[in-house]
Scaffold this motif. Structure first.
Motif, PDB file in Angstrom:
ATOM      1  N   SER A 144       0.831  -1.203   0.000  1.00  0.00           N
ATOM      2  CA  SER A 144       0.000   0.000   0.000  1.00  0.00           C
ATOM      3  C   SER A 144       0.868   1.258   0.000  1.00  0.00           C
ATOM      4  N   GLN A 145       2.057   1.203   0.627  1.00  0.00           N
ATOM      5  CA  GLN A 145       2.958   2.356   0.595  1.00  0.00           C
ATOM      6  C   GLN A 145       3.470   2.593  -0.815  1.00  0.00           C
ATOM      7  N   VAL A 146       3.812   1.535  -1.530  1.00  0.00           N
ATOM      8  CA  VAL A 146       4.266   1.670  -2.920  1.00  0.00           C
ATOM      9  C   VAL A 146       3.156   2.267  -3.766  1.00  0.00           C
ATOM     10  N   ASP A 147       1.913   1.795  -3.572  1.00  0.00           N
ATOM     11  CA  ASP A 147       0.779   2.347  -4.313  1.00  0.00           C
ATOM     12  C   ASP A 147       0.602   3.829  -4.012  1.00  0.00           C
ATOM     13  N   ARG A 148       0.715   4.199  -2.726  1.00  0.00           N
ATOM     14  CA  ARG A 148       0.581   5.617  -2.370  1.00  0.00           C
ATOM     15  C   ARG A 148       1.689   6.442  -3.013  1.00  0.00           C
ATOM     16  N   ASN A 149       2.925   5.919  -3.013  1.00  0.00           N
ATOM     17  CA  ASN A 149       4.023   6.647  -3.643  1.00  0.00           C
ATOM     18  C   ASN A 149       3.781   6.818  -5.139  1.00  0.00           C
ATOM     19  N   ALA A 150       3.292   5.782  -5.795  1.00  0.00           N
ATOM     20  CA  ALA A 150       3.011   5.870  -7.231  1.00  0.00           C
ATOM     21  C   ALA A 150       1.910   6.896  -7.483  1.00  0.00           C
ATOM     22  N   GLN A 151       0.887   6.930  -6.633  1.00  0.00           N
ATOM     23  CA  GLN A 151      -0.175   7.927  -6.788  1.00  0.00           C
ATOM     24  C   GLN A 151       0.368   9.340  -6.570  1.00  0.00           C
ATOM     25  N   TRP A 152       1.263   9.466  -5.603  1.00  0.00           N
ATOM     26  CA  TRP A 152       1.870  10.761  -5.314  1.00  0.00           C
ATOM     27  C   TRP A 152       2.675  11.232  -6.530  1.00  0.00           C
ATOM     28  N   ILE A 153       3.457  10.337  -7.113  1.00  0.00           N
ATOM     29  CA  ILE A 153       4.245  10.683  -8.296  1.00  0.00           C
ATOM     30  C   ILE A 153       3.313  11.139  -9.422  1.00  0.00           C
ATOM     31  N   GLU A 154       2.210  10.426  -9.615  1.00  0.00           N
ATOM     32  CA  GLU A 154       1.259  10.786 -10.669  1.00  0.00           C
ATOM     33  C   GLU A 154       0.673  12.174 -10.415  1.00  0.00           C
TER      34      GLU A 154
END
Length: 195
Positions: free
Chosen positions: A105-115
């Protein structure tokens, strides 16, 4: 004389039937200190359960390295709470699985943040009235970078660490550093060329 069916159990068989607290107590009765007894029992548990726990997390979808990281984290937690845990095998598997889920879930949040940051960068270029000339120039230069370099620059500008960027972009931290280095070189060369 005992027949084969009545033979006394081997130490390993006896240990399999005892829980970890009983094993610690049995070792203490044989003159082993509390600390050494706990350490021996923990080491044996680690040896016997590490691979099984990794396999358990992998069955739920983790890559091998992710599973190993999660299981190691779980065993560290177990060591801290060893005296209070009743069923260490189940506890390790549960804690490892939860650790892996948190990582996902942290990786997903980071990817969303990058987007989200990538979208802000695009908006800054497309709406010059809201950006300074310097910001527009930087945004334009970043847009000209190769895609992986651009993603790394955007992630780092979003405040992610090298390791977080690596996880979010599915690359190694060394690759993140290489892409960032090349992007900085391009930016430095363009800065020297600008009036």
């Amino acid at each position: 004389m005992q027949n084969a069916d009545e033979a006394s159990p081997s130490p390993g068989e006896k240990n399999a039937r005892m829980n970890h607290a009983e094993l610690v107590e049995a070792l203490k009765e044989h003159g082993v200190s509390e600390h050494q007894a706990r350490h021996r029992v923990f080491e044996e548990l680690f040896r016997s359960e590490y691979g099984r726990a990794c396999g358990f997390v992998i069955k739920h979808g983790a890559e091998r390295q992710e599973a190993e990281d999660a299981v190691q984290q779980a065993f560290l937690e177990l060591y801290r709470h060893f005296d209070r845990v009743v069923s260490p095998q189940a506890w390790v598997r549960t804690v490892a699985l939860r650790a892996w889920f948190r990582t996902c879930s942290q990786v997903d949040r980071n990817a969303q943040w990058i987007e989200a940051v990538r979208e802000r960068w695009d908006q800054a270029v497309n709406s010059p009235e809201e950006s300074t000339l310097g910001e527009m120039w930087v945004h334009q230069v970043v847009r000209t970078l190769p895609s992986r370099q651009r993603e790394v620059v955007i992630a780092r500008s979003a405040g992610l660490s090298t390791n977080e960027t690596a996880k979010a972009l599915n690359m190694s931290p060394a690759t993140v550093r290489v892409h960032l280095h090349h992007a900085r070189q391009v930016l430095a060369n363009l800065t020297e060329q600008s009036p």
